[in-house]
Design an enzyme around this catalytic site. Structure first.
Site, PDB file in Angstrom:
ATOM      1  CB  SER A  45     104.474-116.944  61.070  1.00 24.92           C
ATOM      2  OG  SER A  45     103.886-117.851  60.184  1.00 24.92           O
ATOM      3  CD  GLU A  67      94.604-118.830  56.648  1.00 24.54           C
ATOM      4  OE1 GLU A  67      93.673-118.661  57.445  1.00 24.54           O
ATOM      5  OE2 GLU A  67      95.701-119.305  56.977  1.00 24.54           O
ATOM      6  NE  ARG A 123     101.277-116.128  54.901  1.00 25.66           N
ATOM      7  CZ  ARG A 123     101.395-116.863  56.014  1.00 25.66           C
ATOM      8  NH1 ARG A 123     102.296-116.588  56.907  1.00 25.66           N
ATOM      9  NH2 ARG A 123     100.589-117.884  56.219  1.00 25.66           N
ATOM     10  NE  ARG A 177     102.966-120.746  53.626  1.00 31.38           N
ATOM     11  CZ  ARG A 177     101.741-120.788  54.117  1.00 31.38           C
ATOM     12  NH1 ARG A 177     101.494-121.462  55.206  1.00 31.38           N
ATOM     13  NH2 ARG A 177     100.757-120.164  53.506  1.00 31.38           N
ATOM     14  CD  GLU A 197      93.264-118.166  61.465  1.00 34.03           C
ATOM     15  OE1 GLU A 197      94.218-118.267  60.672  1.00 34.03           O
ATOM     16  OE2 GLU A 197      92.104-117.941  61.099  1.00 34.03           O
ATOM     17  N   GLY A 198      96.255-121.824  62.327  1.00 30.00           N
ATOM     18  CA  GLY A 198      97.467-122.501  62.780  1.00 30.00           C
ATOM     19  C   GLY A 198      97.716-123.842  62.146  1.00 30.00           C
ATOM     20  CG  ASN A 219      97.102-116.030  57.623  1.00 29.53           C
ATOM     21  OD1 ASN A 219      96.641-116.917  58.314  1.00 29.53           O
ATOM     22  ND2 ASN A 219      97.583-116.262  56.410  1.00 29.53           N
ATOM     23  CE  LYS A 278      91.073-121.194  58.036  1.00 27.58           C
ATOM     24  NZ  LYS A 278      91.849-120.468  59.045  1.00 27.58           N
ATOM     25  CE  LYS A 332      90.240-123.781  54.076  1.00 24.54           C
ATOM     26  NZ  LYS A 332      91.011-122.597  53.682  1.00 24.54           N
TER      27      LYS A 332
END
Ligand code: ADP
Ligand code: MG
Length: 560
Positions: A237, A230, A214, A536, A453-454, A232, A395, A449
């Site tokens: 998810s 970014e 994604r 989102r 992740e997350g 993924n 990253k 950064k």
């Protein structure tokens, strides 16, 4: 939200009704659902934090109150906008409160009947036992407007990013070299690299390679550029729930077409769940053992389990493939490698390993979990992702790929290279002294950064200056744990966000994720496509940095 990005500079108050959008006769396009994820932060973190704050709560009245239809006068004119600017259509904050209550009620029923659900954070069992203590997923009440040209751009680059990931993953030396300084100061990345090194040493070849990616973007308000946040490559998810949001919104627009003059067909088809399931099933098929299963690697507690179960259901019902769910600790305890490299877990041969855990240090509680990760990597099962795909999504690699002439190492087609580069925001390593100094002077223009992740790990605003000064003082090389990125400032829009059954009027910003699926077996690329999307939307005042605020909801897009 019928209107999305509504920067004062471009929000038109024109009250002309655009005929096509006022139409009450546009046919409802029934869709399979699918797509997206919603993740300003990791699903888990997001779910933990998304309910924390609330702002202006609209007091629910009787859901059966009479509807006062929005007049066409509420519809903003669209055709006079500058190309590529964001054109608000309906300002959700202008919608009659009674109509909002009606919409909200119907949205809640729809979520309940259609599995747009997450585990309730107030319950202990909701992360382990399906079917108990569920609550609707946090969603926007109406779709967010998004320029069609940028939507097309994001879809067009998805297969190019897929191919790029595959090619970079095959250059073990590039990955090791690019992450060599990070390795010294970041124990988690170092452990991943260790596994990668072991695979290089034994010349482990992954012939069947599966990527479920994604790529996330924000639309920079000032430049009108779609810039990548970014890419993924692990645990992308919300493909399961995100696509349901598109269906929810389409259903509401259809039902309330006289009250809200928006065309449900302007919400793009979102088939992420089925497309991800299809790619998993094809990988399973390429593996070639009809008795083998697809194993989902999961966290022990997962309130976002229904997002994952949607994929399992699609695999079962559309492809007749069995899935099992195991934690890293369980795989360590129950897994073994047979002589030919077959991974057997709890007595079942595993054809495909799909990671929905393993991307964060907190997933590795002890050496057991690391043992499981190594065991899986050594096996001949298809890994989604392999360790090299995983590392390609870091990253640091994103920042290396943005350097001049690096994309050219991996891609030949100049048009493709130009298309990817157009999406790159400014990205720098901390050893670039001019940028380092500039970020200390103007910290608000940067995001710092770490290799995580997350969600919730980034540093923003004044904290950037402090963190940089601290690193400078220490001078231990720990700067290599971070990258600097240009801060993107998207438009702020009015939205109504549904949380715990209550609609909240908020000012929001949005992030579009476009899924990509990729499968190859040796030299043959079997799948390489855009595979749905995830919008989102989060409260604009939430510390943009971190997501830590995590005030995001699942959304869909309304093309303008
Ligand atoms: P993670 O791997 O933790 O998801 P991201 O790079 O996606 O890391 O950053 C998390 C969130 O921080 C994003 O979803 C976005 O809301 C915000 N963010 C990240 N980079 C930027 C940026 N350059 N400008 C503005 N916001 C950003
Ligand atoms: Mg992210």
């Amino acid at each position: 939200m019928g209107s999305g990005y509504s920067s004062p500079s471009i929000l038109q108050s024109s009250s002309t009704c655009l005929p096509s959008y006022c139409s009450t006769t546009s046919p409802f396009q029934s869709q399979e659902s699918q797509t997206n994820s919603l993740n300003f932060c990791s699903p888990t973190r997001f779910l933990e934090t998304h309910l924390r704050k609330s702002s202006k709560i609209l007091i629910p009245r009787s859901p059966f109150s009479a509807i006062s239809p929005l007049k066409c006068a509420k519809v903003h004119k669209m055709e006079t906008q500058v190309e590529d600017s964001v054109k608000p259509i309906v300002d959700p904050h202008d919608i009659d409160p009674k109509l909002v209550q009606k919409l909200a009620y119907d949205a809640l029923v729809w979520c309940s009947l259609n599995g747009l659900l997450v585990g309730d954070r107030n319950s202990k069992r909701s992360g382990t036992v399906p079917g108990v203590d569920m609550v609707h997923a946090p969603v926007a009440l109406l779709p967010m407007s998004f320029p069609e040209s940028h939507w097309k751009q994001a879809c067009e680059v998805a297969p190019i990013f897929n191919e790029l990931v595959d090619r970079v993953s095959q250059d073990g030396e590039f990955l090791q070299q690019s992450l060599s300084r990070t390795k010294k100061v970041d124990p988690f990345t170092s452990r991943l690299l260790e596994i990668h090194s072991k695979m290089l040493e034994i010349n482990k070849i992954e012939e069947i390679r599966l990527g479920l990616h994604r790529s996330d973007y924000m639309l920079d308000e000032q430049t009108k550029l779609l810039l990548q946040i970014e890419l993924n490559t692990i645990s992308s998810s919300f493909s399961g729930l995100g696509c349901l949001v598109s269906e929810l919104h389409r259903s509401l627009l259809q039902q309330y077409r006289e009250g809200i003059a928006l065309d449900p067909n302007r919400i793009p088809t979102n088939n992420a769940a089925n497309q991800f399931a299809e790619a998993l099933a094809k990988a399973w098929n390429e593996y070639g053992d009809p008795r083998a299963v697809i194993m989902f690697v999961v966290q022990a507690e997962e309130r976002n389990m229904y997002d994952q179960h949607w994929l399992s259901a699609s695999l079962r019902e559309r492809h007749q493939v069995t899935t099992i769910r195991k934690t890293l600790a369980e795989i360590d305890a129950l897994g073994e490698l047979q002589q030919d490299g077959t991974l057997v877990v709890d007595g079942q041969a595993v054809a495909v390993i799909y990671f929905r855990a393993g991307y964060a240090p907190s997933d590795y509680h002890s050496e057991s979990e690391w043992g499981a990760r190594l065991l899986m990597e050594q096996s001949r099962a298809v890994k989604c992702p392999s360790i090299s795909y995983h590392l390609t999504g870091t990253k640091k690699i994103q920042q290396e790929l943005a350097k001049p002439n690096v994309l050219e190492r991996f891609l030949e087609n100049k048009d493709d290279i130009a298309k990817l580069r157009k999406c790159f925001a400014g990205l720098w390593s901390l050893d670039e002294s001019d940028t380092f100094k500039d970020a200390i002077e103007k910290p608000g223009l940067y995001v710092m950064k770490p290799q995580r992740e997350g969600g919730g790990n980034n540093i923003y605003g004044e904290d950037v200056r402090e963190a940089l000064l601290k690193l400078q003082k220490e001078g231990t090389g720990s700067d290599a744990a971070y990258i600097l990125m240009q801060r993107i400032f998207p438009n702020i829009s009015n939205s109504i966000l549904m949380r715990e059954g209550i609609p909240h009027k908020e000012q929001t910003i949005s992030e579009l994720g476009v899924y990509g699926s990729y499968l190859r077996n040796k030299n043959e690329v079997l799948i390489n496509q855009q595979a749905g999307y995830l919008m989102r939307t989060k409260v604009s005042s939430s510390n943009e940095g971190g997501v830590a605020a995590g005030f995001a909801v699942l959304d869909s897009i309304y093309l303008v």
